[in-house]
Design an enzyme around this catalytic site. Sequence first.
Site, PDB file in Angstrom:
ATOM      1  CG  HIS A 213       3.450 -17.138  16.532  1.00  0.00           C
ATOM      2  ND1 HIS A 213       3.047 -16.333  15.489  1.00  0.00           N
ATOM      3  CD2 HIS A 213       4.836 -17.699  16.417  1.00  0.00           C
ATOM      4  CE1 HIS A 213       4.477 -16.346  14.737  1.00  0.00           C
ATOM      5  NE2 HIS A 213       5.198 -17.112  15.493  1.00  0.00           N
TER       6      HIS A 213
ATOM      7  CD  GLU B 298       0.894 -20.149  16.019  1.00  0.00           C
ATOM      8  OE1 GLU B 298       0.073 -19.683  17.034  1.00  0.00           O
ATOM      9  OE2 GLU B 298       1.071 -19.556  14.865  1.00  0.00           O
TER      10      GLU B 298
ATOM     11  CG  HIS C  14       3.531 -12.966  15.326  1.00  0.00           C
ATOM     12  ND1 HIS C  14       2.313 -13.318  14.811  1.00  0.00           N
ATOM     13  CD2 HIS C  14       4.310 -12.593  14.485  1.00  0.00           C
ATOM     14  CE1 HIS C  14       2.652 -13.419  13.396  1.00  0.00           C
ATOM     15  NE2 HIS C  14       3.681 -12.855  13.264  1.00  0.00           N
TER      16      HIS C  14
ATOM     17  CG  ASP D 200       0.087 -13.721  17.527  1.00  0.00           C
ATOM     18  OD1 ASP D 200      -0.059 -12.857  17.110  1.00  0.00           O
ATOM     19  OD2 ASP D 200       0.529 -14.647  17.391  1.00  0.00           O
TER      20      ASP D 200
END
Length: 233
Positions: A22, A84, A124, A134
């Site tokens: 992500h 992330e 993602h 993303d």
Amino acid sequence: MKKIDVPYFDERNAEIDMIVIHSMAHDVDSALKSFERHQVSAHYMIDEKGKIYQFVDDEKRAWHAGKSFWQGKENLNHNSIGIELCSKSFGQEPYPDKQISALIRLCQRLKRKYHIKKARILGHSDIAPTRKVDPGKAFPWKYLSKHGLGVWYDLKDAQKVHSNDEKDLLSALGYDVSNILAAKWAFIRHYMGEYVPQGVVEDMEAHPFPDQINVPQDEFLNVLKAVRAQTHK
């Protein structure tokens, strides 16, 4: 690696077999506030300097994927690890080298530990094409593939695939094709990022894909077939 406990997780009901990458237009502090506001989480975050933070233990189900689908399975939080990346541009501008180097080290460790296949290291937007953009058009998928992470392609392989049905080919890769336009844009974002128009960061979640495809159909189909050849080995 720095450990910061985030309470938004529960128990898994499946074995780990996937990594989902992500990006967030936040630094770590504002990301934590966003997690609290939306009651979501990820297992890891990597800042722009390459520092790794762990928020949720691997063995627990972090709430990062949301409504998601890949290769016939839904609710991919159960079987995936979410990572992330901090990105002020939301992945529209190149990621710093230190950040990508840290991501490669982390993904390689997780891949070895959980025996994750390279084709199951995804973005993602791949697993939620109608909702997410993303890790963005500038994410270096080709570079990661050189390190055994994710799949890339050789256009010469396109001739090995005889189907020209883009919906069937996208579905065979794993995409949710119930919205074919969204699925095509997710594929383009992953493999043909140079065709993805620049977006306004604040608008990208509300409008994750354009209304029209601006890629030459022959070129799109050749790349799609070449990727399919790689995953069909």
